[in-house]
Design a protein around this motif. Structure first.
Motif, PDB file in Angstrom:
ATOM      1  N   MET A  56       0.767  -0.794  -0.115  1.00  0.00           N
ATOM      2  CA  MET A  56       0.065  -0.104  -0.199  1.00  0.00           C
ATOM      3  C   MET A  56       1.300   1.247   0.430  1.00  0.00           C
ATOM      4  O   MET A  56       1.386   0.831   1.057  1.00  0.00           O
ATOM      5  CB  MET A  56      -1.099  -0.481   0.926  1.00  0.00           C
ATOM      6  CG  MET A  56      -1.425   1.471   1.522  1.00  0.00           C
ATOM      7  SD  MET A  56      -3.039   1.147   2.699  1.00  0.00           S
ATOM      8  CE  MET A  56      -2.846   2.335   3.533  1.00  0.00           C
ATOM      9  N   ILE A  57       0.714   2.314  -0.879  1.00  0.00           N
ATOM     10  CA  ILE A  57       1.157   3.554  -1.194  1.00  0.00           C
ATOM     11  C   ILE A  57       0.712   4.920  -0.373  1.00  0.00           C
ATOM     12  O   ILE A  57      -0.484   4.366  -0.120  1.00  0.00           O
ATOM     13  CB  ILE A  57       1.128   3.835  -2.767  1.00  0.00           C
ATOM     14  CG1 ILE A  57       2.204   2.953  -3.745  1.00  0.00           C
ATOM     15  CG2 ILE A  57       1.671   5.440  -2.514  1.00  0.00           C
ATOM     16  CD1 ILE A  57       3.620   2.684  -3.459  1.00  0.00           C
ATOM     17  N   GLN A  58       1.635   4.772   0.990  1.00  0.00           N
ATOM     18  CA  GLN A  58       0.623   5.961   1.765  1.00  0.00           C
ATOM     19  C   GLN A  58       2.314   7.009   1.429  1.00  0.00           C
ATOM     20  O   GLN A  58       3.365   7.153   1.062  1.00  0.00           O
ATOM     21  CB  GLN A  58       1.004   5.582   3.696  1.00  0.00           C
ATOM     22  CG  GLN A  58       0.490   4.510   2.930  1.00  0.00           C
ATOM     23  CD  GLN A  58       0.511   3.969   4.706  1.00  0.00           C
ATOM     24  OE1 GLN A  58       1.516   4.815   5.542  1.00  0.00           O
ATOM     25  NE2 GLN A  58       0.149   2.660   5.029  1.00  0.00           N
ATOM     26  N   TYR A  59       0.987   8.518   1.519  1.00  0.00           N
ATOM     27  CA  TYR A  59       1.462   9.642   1.039  1.00  0.00           C
ATOM     28  C   TYR A  59       1.401  10.584   1.928  1.00  0.00           C
ATOM     29  O   TYR A  59       0.234  10.690   2.511  1.00  0.00           O
ATOM     30  CB  TYR A  59       1.858   9.090  -0.206  1.00  0.00           C
ATOM     31  CG  TYR A  59       0.703  10.257  -1.091  1.00  0.00           C
ATOM     32  CD1 TYR A  59      -0.210  11.187  -0.128  1.00  0.00           C
ATOM     33  CD2 TYR A  59      -0.596   9.272  -1.200  1.00  0.00           C
ATOM     34  CE1 TYR A  59      -1.158  11.406  -1.351  1.00  0.00           C
ATOM     35  CE2 TYR A  59      -1.991   9.402  -1.989  1.00  0.00           C
ATOM     36  CZ  TYR A  59      -1.844  10.183  -1.833  1.00  0.00           C
ATOM     37  OH  TYR A  59      -3.615   9.864  -2.198  1.00  0.00           O
ATOM     38  N   GLN A  60       1.821  11.489   2.326  1.00  0.00           N
ATOM     39  CA  GLN A  60       1.975  13.114   2.524  1.00  0.00           C
ATOM     40  C   GLN A  60       2.095  13.904   1.760  1.00  0.00           C
ATOM     41  O   GLN A  60       2.911  14.208   1.648  1.00  0.00           O
ATOM     42  CB  GLN A  60       2.255  13.138   4.143  1.00  0.00           C
ATOM     43  CG  GLN A  60       1.684  14.046   4.916  1.00  0.00           C
ATOM     44  CD  GLN A  60       0.522  13.904   5.549  1.00  0.00           C
ATOM     45  OE1 GLN A  60       0.742  12.578   5.994  1.00  0.00           O
ATOM     46  NE2 GLN A  60      -0.723  14.156   5.989  1.00  0.00           N
ATOM     47  N   PHE A  61       1.356  14.907   1.699  1.00  0.00           N
ATOM     48  CA  PHE A  61       0.804  15.982   0.610  1.00  0.00           C
ATOM     49  C   PHE A  61       0.748  17.096   2.088  1.00  0.00           C
ATOM     50  O   PHE A  61      -0.300  17.273   1.882  1.00  0.00           O
ATOM     51  CB  PHE A  61      -0.065  16.285  -0.452  1.00  0.00           C
ATOM     52  CG  PHE A  61       0.500  17.239  -1.120  1.00  0.00           C
ATOM     53  CD1 PHE A  61       1.043  17.160  -2.177  1.00  0.00           C
ATOM     54  CD2 PHE A  61      -0.773  18.033  -1.654  1.00  0.00           C
ATOM     55  CE1 PHE A  61       1.016  17.894  -2.791  1.00  0.00           C
ATOM     56  CE2 PHE A  61      -1.102  19.244  -2.389  1.00  0.00           C
ATOM     57  CZ  PHE A  61       0.276  19.487  -2.920  1.00  0.00           C
ATOM     58  N   PHE A  62       1.489  18.006   0.804  1.00  0.00           N
ATOM     59  CA  PHE A  62       1.176  19.288   1.636  1.00  0.00           C
ATOM     60  C   PHE A  62       1.462  20.724   0.979  1.00  0.00           C
ATOM     61  O   PHE A  62       2.163  20.653   0.129  1.00  0.00           O
ATOM     62  CB  PHE A  62       2.453  19.881   3.180  1.00  0.00           C
ATOM     63  CG  PHE A  62       2.302  18.918   3.963  1.00  0.00           C
ATOM     64  CD1 PHE A  62       1.699  19.395   4.913  1.00  0.00           C
ATOM     65  CD2 PHE A  62       3.224  17.752   4.446  1.00  0.00           C
ATOM     66  CE1 PHE A  62       1.506  18.296   6.496  1.00  0.00           C
ATOM     67  CE2 PHE A  62       2.988  17.276   5.649  1.00  0.00           C
ATOM     68  CZ  PHE A  62       2.288  17.284   6.027  1.00  0.00           C
ATOM     69  N   PRO A  63       0.781  22.264   0.994  1.00  0.00           N
ATOM     70  CA  PRO A  63      -0.225  22.369   2.025  1.00  0.00           C
ATOM     71  C   PRO A  63      -1.557  21.367   2.072  1.00  0.00           C
ATOM     72  O   PRO A  63      -1.972  21.137   0.913  1.00  0.00           O
ATOM     73  CB  PRO A  63      -0.348  23.510   2.167  1.00  0.00           C
ATOM     74  CG  PRO A  63      -0.180  23.804   0.686  1.00  0.00           C
ATOM     75  CD  PRO A  63       0.847  23.327   0.683  1.00  0.00           C
ATOM     76  N   ARG A  64      -1.959  20.783   2.942  1.00  0.00           N
ATOM     77  CA  ARG A  64      -3.097  19.795   2.672  1.00  0.00           C
ATOM     78  C   ARG A  64      -4.494  21.160   1.980  1.00  0.00           C
ATOM     79  O   ARG A  64      -5.077  20.417   1.732  1.00  0.00           O
ATOM     80  CB  ARG A  64      -3.761  19.713   3.780  1.00  0.00           C
ATOM     81  CG  ARG A  64      -2.769  18.592   4.422  1.00  0.00           C
ATOM     82  CD  ARG A  64      -3.275  17.905   6.029  1.00  0.00           C
ATOM     83  NE  ARG A  64      -2.299  17.137   6.274  1.00  0.00           N
ATOM     84  CZ  ARG A  64      -2.467  15.986   7.480  1.00  0.00           C
ATOM     85  NH1 ARG A  64      -3.593  16.768   8.308  1.00  0.00           N
ATOM     86  NH2 ARG A  64      -1.521  15.351   8.230  1.00  0.00           N
ATOM     87  N   SER A  65      -4.686  22.028   2.530  1.00  0.00           N
ATOM     88  CA  SER A  65      -5.409  22.947   1.957  1.00  0.00           C
ATOM     89  C   SER A  65      -5.628  23.283   0.153  1.00  0.00           C
ATOM     90  O   SER A  65      -6.823  23.563  -0.155  1.00  0.00           O
ATOM     91  CB  SER A  65      -5.797  24.254   2.267  1.00  0.00           C
ATOM     92  OG  SER A  65      -4.387  24.673   2.086  1.00  0.00           O
ATOM     93  N   GLN A  66      -4.511  22.965   0.000  1.00  0.00           N
ATOM     94  CA  GLN A  66      -4.014  23.155  -1.621  1.00  0.00           C
ATOM     95  C   GLN A  66      -4.875  21.586  -2.458  1.00  0.00           C
ATOM     96  O   GLN A  66      -5.292  21.940  -3.644  1.00  0.00           O
ATOM     97  CB  GLN A  66      -2.086  22.961  -1.904  1.00  0.00           C
ATOM     98  CG  GLN A  66      -2.613  22.862  -3.534  1.00  0.00           C
ATOM     99  CD  GLN A  66      -1.298  23.764  -3.750  1.00  0.00           C
ATOM    100  OE1 GLN A  66      -0.157  23.576  -2.986  1.00  0.00           O
ATOM    101  NE2 GLN A  66      -1.171  22.646  -4.985  1.00  0.00           N
TER     102      GLN A  66
END
Length: 51
Positions: free
Chosen positions: A1-11
């Protein structure tokens, strides 16, 4: 499973980020850290053909 985090979340996720996520998903079995011991450069070499 690919897990990722993207910032800024509001974008939200851009089309470019979607392409990156999909490239990693397409080689998920080849880069799975549960069964492989690849270095980061080896992982990036697997996704490089998609760009």
């Amino acid at each position: 499973m690919i897990q990722y985090q993207f910032f800024p979340r509001s974008q939200g996720i851009t089309n470019e980020i979607k392409m990156i996520i999909e490239s990693f998903k397409s080689v998920e079995n080849e880069i799975d850290s549960n069964s492989k011991e690849l270095k980061s450069n080896d992982v990036l070499a697997k996704v490089r053909p998609f760009f």
